[in-house]
Design an enzyme around this catalytic site. Sequence first.
Site, PDB file in Angstrom:
ATOM      1  N   HIS A  12       0.862  -1.179   0.000  1.00 54.91           N
ATOM      2  CA  HIS A  12       0.000   0.000   0.000  1.00 54.91           C
ATOM      3  C   HIS A  12       0.900   1.232   0.000  1.00 54.91           C
ATOM      4  O   HIS A  12       1.722   1.369   0.886  1.00 54.91           O
ATOM      5  CB  HIS A  12      -0.912   0.024   1.224  1.00 54.91           C
ATOM      6  N   SER A  89      -7.383   3.522  -5.215  1.00 52.83           N
ATOM      7  CA  SER A  89      -7.433   3.713  -3.766  1.00 52.83           C
ATOM      8  C   SER A  89      -7.678   2.383  -3.071  1.00 52.83           C
ATOM      9  O   SER A  89      -8.147   1.423  -3.683  1.00 52.83           O
ATOM     10  CB  SER A  89      -8.556   4.690  -3.391  1.00 52.83           C
ATOM     11  N   ASP A  90      -7.389   2.338  -1.784  1.00 47.59           N
ATOM     12  CA  ASP A  90      -7.789   1.193  -0.978  1.00 47.59           C
ATOM     13  C   ASP A  90      -9.297   1.286  -0.752  1.00 47.59           C
ATOM     14  O   ASP A  90      -9.929   2.326  -0.957  1.00 47.59           O
ATOM     15  CB  ASP A  90      -7.035   1.195   0.359  1.00 47.59           C
ATOM     16  N   TRP A  91      -9.878   0.186  -0.302  1.00 46.21           N
ATOM     17  CA  TRP A  91     -11.338   0.051  -0.213  1.00 46.21           C
ATOM     18  C   TRP A  91     -11.960   1.075   0.748  1.00 46.21           C
ATOM     19  O   TRP A  91     -11.582   1.160   1.903  1.00 46.21           O
ATOM     20  CB  TRP A  91     -11.673  -1.363   0.241  1.00 46.21           C
TER      21      TRP A  91
END
Length: 208
Positions: A12, A89-91
């Site tokens: 990430h 993007s992350d969730w």
Amino acid sequence: QSRPGCGVTVKHFACNNQEDNRMGVDAQVSERALREIYLRGFEIAVKESRPVAIMSSYNLLNGVHAANSVDLCTAIARKEWGFDGVIMSDWNTTVPEDGSIPWKCVTAGNDIIMPGNAADAENIRKAFEDGKLSEEVVRMCAGRILNLIHTLTAKKKKYIVVKNLPEFNFRFIIGFRHIFCRCRARQPVLGGESCRSRILSYGVISQT
């Protein structure tokens, strides 16, 4: 990634070093430490392995959410390292009240907001109407997503951003997550249209 239809997402990005309060923590890192320690692994992966995508992290980095960071997504990843894939993007990074701001994800070069909530589309649309978000930036994000689709489906056609069209159609934002997921699964999109014809009909990009 050496197999047809497969691509690697590196995550990430960046300084995602804790699980507790990871959507709200603000990592304070000096420029030297950032480049010598925390970004070095990403740099090697991008330059030597050419992943198709990067996922930004939940956390803030020196006061700015990673998904909203022009420095991370555009200045470093794209301009310095030459990354030409998609950044996502992350969730649900935009769901918390103090989370990432949807339209700022776009301006940062964060092409896909996962999973693509209705509130995200509304926020992006409003920013465009208010002049905070440019048409060119939106088209660039759309072009990169379409290039990814064609990379993963082994179609080597290249797409570019179309500029200076008389009208700009924003309909693609609402259905773009659906289009992307259906194309990745090699399934028809809405009424049997191909992903290429569907997105091209929105006037976002053009085939070279």
